[in-house]
Write a protein that holds these residues in place. Sequence first.
Motif, PDB file in Angstrom:
ATOM      1  N   MET A   1       1.057   2.142  33.786  1.00 32.77           N
ATOM      2  CA  MET A   1       1.354   1.137  32.793  1.00 32.77           C
ATOM      3  C   MET A   1       1.089   1.737  31.410  1.00 32.77           C
ATOM      4  O   MET A   1       0.068   2.396  31.202  1.00 32.77           O
ATOM      5  CB  MET A   1       0.428  -0.059  33.056  1.00 32.77           C
ATOM      6  CG  MET A   1       0.705  -1.252  32.235  1.00 32.77           C
ATOM      7  SD  MET A   1      -0.278  -2.641  32.815  1.00 32.77           S
ATOM      8  CE  MET A   1      -1.405  -2.715  31.474  1.00 32.77           C
ATOM      9  N   ALA A   2       1.995   1.532  30.481  1.00 31.61           N
ATOM     10  CA  ALA A   2       1.839   2.106  29.139  1.00 31.61           C
ATOM     11  C   ALA A   2       2.092   1.047  28.073  1.00 31.61           C
ATOM     12  O   ALA A   2       3.011   0.241  28.180  1.00 31.61           O
ATOM     13  CB  ALA A   2       2.805   3.261  28.953  1.00 31.61           C
ATOM     14  N   GLU A   3       1.248   1.066  27.070  1.00 33.34           N
ATOM     15  CA  GLU A   3       1.416   0.203  25.900  1.00 33.34           C
ATOM     16  C   GLU A   3       2.064   1.024  24.803  1.00 33.34           C
ATOM     17  O   GLU A   3       1.941   2.247  24.774  1.00 33.34           O
ATOM     18  CB  GLU A   3       0.066  -0.323  25.416  1.00 33.34           C
ATOM     19  CG  GLU A   3      -0.628  -1.254  26.382  1.00 33.34           C
ATOM     20  CD  GLU A   3       0.082  -2.584  26.567  1.00 33.34           C
ATOM     21  OE1 GLU A   3       0.824  -3.025  25.679  1.00 33.34           O
ATOM     22  OE2 GLU A   3      -0.124  -3.191  27.627  1.00 33.34           O
ATOM     23  N   SER A   4       2.733   0.344  23.894  1.00 33.02           N
ATOM     24  CA  SER A   4       3.387   1.013  22.779  1.00 33.02           C
ATOM     25  C   SER A   4       2.681   0.610  21.485  1.00 33.02           C
ATOM     26  O   SER A   4       2.733  -0.550  21.084  1.00 33.02           O
ATOM     27  CB  SER A   4       4.861   0.616  22.728  1.00 33.02           C
ATOM     28  OG  SER A   4       5.492   1.223  21.636  1.00 33.02           O
ATOM     29  N   PHE A   5       1.980   1.564  20.876  1.00 30.83           N
ATOM     30  CA  PHE A   5       1.323   1.323  19.596  1.00 30.83           C
ATOM     31  C   PHE A   5       2.128   2.032  18.516  1.00 30.83           C
ATOM     32  O   PHE A   5       2.538   3.172  18.704  1.00 30.83           O
ATOM     33  CB  PHE A   5      -0.108   1.870  19.602  1.00 30.83           C
ATOM     34  CG  PHE A   5      -0.972   1.298  20.688  1.00 30.83           C
ATOM     35  CD1 PHE A   5      -1.111  -0.067  20.851  1.00 30.83           C
ATOM     36  CD2 PHE A   5      -1.648   2.136  21.551  1.00 30.83           C
ATOM     37  CE1 PHE A   5      -1.913  -0.597  21.846  1.00 30.83           C
ATOM     38  CE2 PHE A   5      -2.454   1.623  22.554  1.00 30.83           C
ATOM     39  CZ  PHE A   5      -2.589   0.252  22.706  1.00 30.83           C
ATOM     40  N   SER A   6       2.338   1.364  17.377  1.00 31.83           N
ATOM     41  CA  SER A   6       3.152   1.971  16.329  1.00 31.83           C
ATOM     42  C   SER A   6       2.418   3.141  15.674  1.00 31.83           C
ATOM     43  O   SER A   6       2.822   4.284  15.831  1.00 31.83           O
ATOM     44  CB  SER A   6       3.579   0.929  15.298  1.00 31.83           C
ATOM     45  OG  SER A   6       2.439   0.279  14.759  1.00 31.83           O
ATOM     46  N   TYR A   7       1.350   2.892  14.942  1.00 32.75           N
ATOM     47  CA  TYR A   7       0.578   3.937  14.274  1.00 32.75           C
ATOM     48  C   TYR A   7      -0.684   3.317  13.715  1.00 32.75           C
ATOM     49  O   TYR A   7      -0.849   2.097  13.689  1.00 32.75           O
ATOM     50  CB  TYR A   7       1.373   4.612  13.155  1.00 32.75           C
ATOM     51  CG  TYR A   7       1.748   3.674  12.044  1.00 32.75           C
ATOM     52  CD1 TYR A   7       0.897   3.473  10.960  1.00 32.75           C
ATOM     53  CD2 TYR A   7       2.948   2.974  12.071  1.00 32.75           C
ATOM     54  CE1 TYR A   7       1.230   2.592   9.940  1.00 32.75           C
ATOM     55  CE2 TYR A   7       3.292   2.097  11.055  1.00 32.75           C
ATOM     56  CZ  TYR A   7       2.428   1.911   9.994  1.00 32.75           C
ATOM     57  OH  TYR A   7       2.752   1.039   9.001  1.00 32.75           O
ATOM     58  N   LYS A   8      -1.566   4.154  13.215  1.00 33.70           N
ATOM     59  CA  LYS A   8      -2.775   3.727  12.534  1.00 33.70           C
ATOM     60  C   LYS A   8      -2.975   4.617  11.317  1.00 33.70           C
ATOM     61  O   LYS A   8      -2.748   5.814  11.384  1.00 33.70           O
ATOM     62  CB  LYS A   8      -3.983   3.846  13.473  1.00 33.70           C
ATOM     63  CG  LYS A   8      -5.295   3.405  12.840  1.00 33.70           C
ATOM     64  CD  LYS A   8      -6.446   3.844  13.711  1.00 33.70           C
ATOM     65  CE  LYS A   8      -7.757   3.766  12.992  1.00 33.70           C
ATOM     66  NZ  LYS A   8      -7.807   4.292  11.648  1.00 33.70           N
TER      67      LYS A   8
END
Length: 104
Positions: free
Chosen positions: A1-8
């Motif tokens: 399972m993978a989440e998609s994070f934009s950036y930090k």
Amino acid sequence: MAESFSYKITTEVKPLSFDFSQVLASGETLSTASCSVLVLDGTDPTPSNLLSGGSSIIGNKIYQQVHNGVAGVTYRLVATVTTSAGNTLVALGDLPVYSPDEVQ
């Protein structure tokens, strides 16, 4: 399972979430949660410094606060949970970090 994070941005402090609702059986709940972090791309000798505090469980999601980070590094967060049914589940999320100057 993978989440998609934009950036930090390096100066941000923000929560990231991992949603386990699609992989839990009916009536199964999250019992424990933890996050670890490793460097996917770039160089950071202490990637665990990205994590701020422990993971928290709210419903079928876990939340992990992140802060700092090294500009130009992409981190992989690994969220591990145990469930009321005794299952161990893992979710991944990749998070690129930028300096404030890079996103203007």
